[in-house]
Design an enzyme around this catalytic site. Structure first.
Site, PDB file in Angstrom:
ATOM      1  N   ARG A 159      11.682  -7.415  -1.120  1.00 44.09           N
ATOM      2  CA  ARG A 159      11.820  -7.397  -2.369  1.00 44.09           C
ATOM      3  C   ARG A 159      12.628  -5.747  -3.029  1.00 44.09           C
ATOM      4  O   ARG A 159      12.699  -4.814  -1.767  1.00 44.09           O
ATOM      5  CB  ARG A 159       9.885  -6.657  -2.596  1.00 44.09           C
ATOM      6  CG  ARG A 159       9.322  -8.292  -2.023  1.00 44.09           C
ATOM      7  CD  ARG A 159       7.400  -7.670  -2.434  1.00 44.09           C
ATOM      8  NE  ARG A 159       6.655  -8.968  -1.842  1.00 44.09           N
ATOM      9  CZ  ARG A 159       5.635  -9.394  -1.662  1.00 44.09           C
ATOM     10  NH1 ARG A 159       4.679  -7.938  -1.750  1.00 44.09           N
ATOM     11  NH2 ARG A 159       4.831 -10.253  -1.481  1.00 44.09           N
ATOM     12  N   ARG A 216       6.383  -0.066   2.849  1.00 40.71           N
ATOM     13  CA  ARG A 216       6.623   0.054   1.846  1.00 40.71           C
ATOM     14  C   ARG A 216       8.572  -0.486   1.855  1.00 40.71           C
ATOM     15  O   ARG A 216       9.166   0.512   1.915  1.00 40.71           O
ATOM     16  CB  ARG A 216       7.428   0.610  -0.045  1.00 40.71           C
ATOM     17  CG  ARG A 216       6.976  -0.100  -0.809  1.00 40.71           C
ATOM     18  CD  ARG A 216       6.387   0.468  -2.438  1.00 40.71           C
ATOM     19  NE  ARG A 216       4.769   1.777  -1.901  1.00 40.71           N
ATOM     20  CZ  ARG A 216       3.949   0.812  -2.518  1.00 40.71           C
ATOM     21  NH1 ARG A 216       4.069  -0.689  -2.783  1.00 40.71           N
ATOM     22  NH2 ARG A 216       2.769   0.880  -2.487  1.00 40.71           N
ATOM     23  N   GLU A 221      -3.670  -1.496   1.976  1.00 44.79           N
ATOM     24  CA  GLU A 221      -4.136  -3.160   1.991  1.00 44.79           C
ATOM     25  C   GLU A 221      -2.662  -3.905   2.971  1.00 44.79           C
ATOM     26  O   GLU A 221      -2.486  -3.391   3.120  1.00 44.79           O
ATOM     27  CB  GLU A 221      -3.503  -3.602   0.845  1.00 44.79           C
ATOM     28  CG  GLU A 221      -2.698  -5.087   0.499  1.00 44.79           C
ATOM     29  CD  GLU A 221      -1.843  -5.211  -0.733  1.00 44.79           C
ATOM     30  OE1 GLU A 221      -1.378  -6.688  -1.159  1.00 44.79           O
ATOM     31  OE2 GLU A 221      -1.697  -4.656  -1.494  1.00 44.79           O
ATOM     32  N   SER A 235      -4.079 -10.440   0.073  1.00 43.39           N
ATOM     33  CA  SER A 235      -3.921 -10.161  -1.019  1.00 43.39           C
ATOM     34  C   SER A 235      -4.654 -11.520  -0.665  1.00 43.39           C
ATOM     35  O   SER A 235      -3.585 -12.452  -0.675  1.00 43.39           O
ATOM     36  CB  SER A 235      -3.121 -10.153  -1.423  1.00 43.39           C
ATOM     37  OG  SER A 235      -3.369  -8.201  -2.300  1.00 43.39           O
ATOM     38  N   ARG A 255       2.969  -4.086   8.428  1.00 46.07           N
ATOM     39  CA  ARG A 255       2.066  -3.554   7.981  1.00 46.07           C
ATOM     40  C   ARG A 255       0.411  -3.772   9.502  1.00 46.07           C
ATOM     41  O   ARG A 255      -0.171  -2.280   9.466  1.00 46.07           O
ATOM     42  CB  ARG A 255       0.464  -3.781   7.136  1.00 46.07           C
ATOM     43  CG  ARG A 255       1.671  -3.299   5.730  1.00 46.07           C
ATOM     44  CD  ARG A 255       1.373  -3.176   4.233  1.00 46.07           C
ATOM     45  NE  ARG A 255       2.001  -2.584   3.478  1.00 46.07           N
ATOM     46  CZ  ARG A 255       1.711  -2.323   2.188  1.00 46.07           C
ATOM     47  NH1 ARG A 255       0.576  -2.184   2.074  1.00 46.07           N
ATOM     48  NH2 ARG A 255       2.113  -1.788   1.475  1.00 46.07           N
TER      49      ARG A 255
END
Length: 435
Positions: free
Chosen positions: A272, A287, A359, A362, A400
């Site tokens: 990403r 990130r 987070e 999701s 994560r």
């Protein structure tokens, strides 16, 4: 992606759904584009019908020896042929304008989704586990990893720049152990089929799951290095998540209803650009441009999709429960949910180094939104083919999860205890110390 016919029949419902996302009404503009499309198609069809009719009339005029009429008809046909490229171009432009507009409209939230502007208005629905009470000040993962000599951000920056990391030794093995543990759990106990998909996909795949065209700046594109002009004009995209190739496996198919639900899982690297993340989480692994994630994808019917959403989320929760990581589950509000989602649960794991939940997964139900973009259908026992419903979820983000394990299992001396469920994958290591 919306069906313009449905919007024409339900303009108020469509605009109401947009309002729940905080967006302006759009039905009138879309219907104007559809009117233009219909008019362009009608002009082309009328010209074709007139050309065919005139061609027949030429024959009749020649049989009747009416040379003047035959010549006039020939001139008319020639004029239609001359105008034909412009008529076709007008039709392509009108169809393209409507398709582009429809492709950039987000999915409608379900009625059960709470309204809100941003993440601050998400609603917590469950909290599991109690955060550990430390008798020392807990550190963040990057402090611990660098202290062990097993997490190298400087070396990664020399190779690739910011937002990359090199994990080494037992820490690298712990990351691998997490992925193996998750994949084994989802395949052996949760009934997902493991898939090893390509990491490079074409435009159509990215369009199908709605990364394109709206989120082009968030993606990494690459071109083939063969000097092939066709390849350079049609680049590959590095997948931002395995949702892209897994979901698109159903694209362009009509699946037997008896085979549904299809449940797939994959452990892949994801890429990403993080174009909108300037200044956010600049330290550590939170990130990254490249990270590893275990993805869950389901393809099912409309009647099964909401139940499947609950099931998928529970599968992701089981990962955190077995790792004994405290977490909370929130339902995203209308202002925070993703572009393709009808409803999303976020799982947020407790990070003692930061002192807050972050987070880690999701899980979203998308209805037939993606299926329409990729023409993925199923054949019911009775009736015509219908669009499938698609779901996707992180099961979970491995990087994560590594952060969460490092921070929650840290010891006063900077070592990391290995969670019991991961020890079979660690070759007997139960404590990670400086090598």
């Amino acid at each position: 992606m919306y069906d313009i016919k449905w919007i024409r029949e339900n303009p108020e419902t469509f605009d109401k759904a947009r309002a729940r996302r905080g967006l302006e009404p759009l039905s009138a503009g879309l219907l104007a584009l559809d009117d233009a499309r219909r008019a362009a198609i009608a002009r082309l069809q009328a010209a074709q019908e007139r050309r065919n009719a005139a061609s027949k009339e030429i024959g009749a005029a020649m049989q009747a020896k009416d040379a003047a009429r035959a010549e006039a008809l020939k001139a008319e046909v020639a004029g239609i042929k001359e105008d034909w490229p412009q008529l076709e171009a007008a039709e392509r432009e009108a169809v393209g304008a409507l398709d582009k507009a429809l492709s950039e409209i987000p999915n409608a939230p379900l009625e059960s989704v709470p309204e809100g502007k941003d993440e601050n208005e998400n609603v917590e629905v469950l909290r599991w586990g109690e955060p550990r009470q430390f008798d020392f000040t807990p550190k963040e993962h990057f402090e611990l990893g660098e202290g062990l000599g097993l997490m190298d951000f400087e070396g990664a920056a020399k190779l690739s720049g910011a937002r990359f990391v090199v994990n080494k030794g037992k820490l690298a093995r712990l990351e691998r152990a997490l992925a193996q543990f998750m994949l084994n759990l989802h395949t052996d106990e949760h009934g997902y089929q493991e898939v090893n998909p390509p990491l490079l996909v074409r435009d159509a795949a990215m369009f199908g799951t709605a990364q394109l065209p709206k989120f082009r700046e968030d993606q990494f594109s690459v071109t083939a290095g063969r000097g092939d002009a066709a390849q350079e004009q049609a680049p590959f995209w590095l997948i931002p998540t395995a949702e892209v190739p897994l979901t698109n496996l159903a694209g362009g198919q009509i699946i037997d209803e008896a085979l549904l639900p299809l449940r797939m899982t994959a452990g892949t690297y994801c890429f990403r650009a993080e174009a909108g993340a300037a200044g956010r989480d600049t330290r550590g692994m939170i990130r990254q441009h490249q990270f590893f994630k275990v993805e869950l994808v389901s393809v099912t019917t409309a009647e099964q999709s909401l139940e499947e959403h609950e099931r998928m989320t529970q599968c992701a929760e089981k990962v955190l429960q077995l790792l004994e990581l405290p977490y909370r589950k929130v339902v995203l509000c209308t202002g925070d949910m993703g572009f393709a989602s009808q409803k999303t649960y976020d799982l947020e794991v407790w990070l003692p180094g930061q002192g807050k939940y972050r987070e880690i997964s999701s899980c979203s139900v998308c209805g037939d939104f993606q299926a329409r973009r990729m023409n993925a259908r199923y054949r019911p026992k009775d009736g015509a083919p219908r669009f499938v419903h698609t779901l996707n979820g992180s099961g979970v983000a491995v990087g994560r999860a590594l952060i969460a394990v490092i921070e929650n299992y840290q010891q006063a001396d900077g070592s990391i205890e290995v969670p019991k469920v991961l020890r079979p994958f660690m070759g007997g290591t139960d404590i990670i110390t400086r090598e």
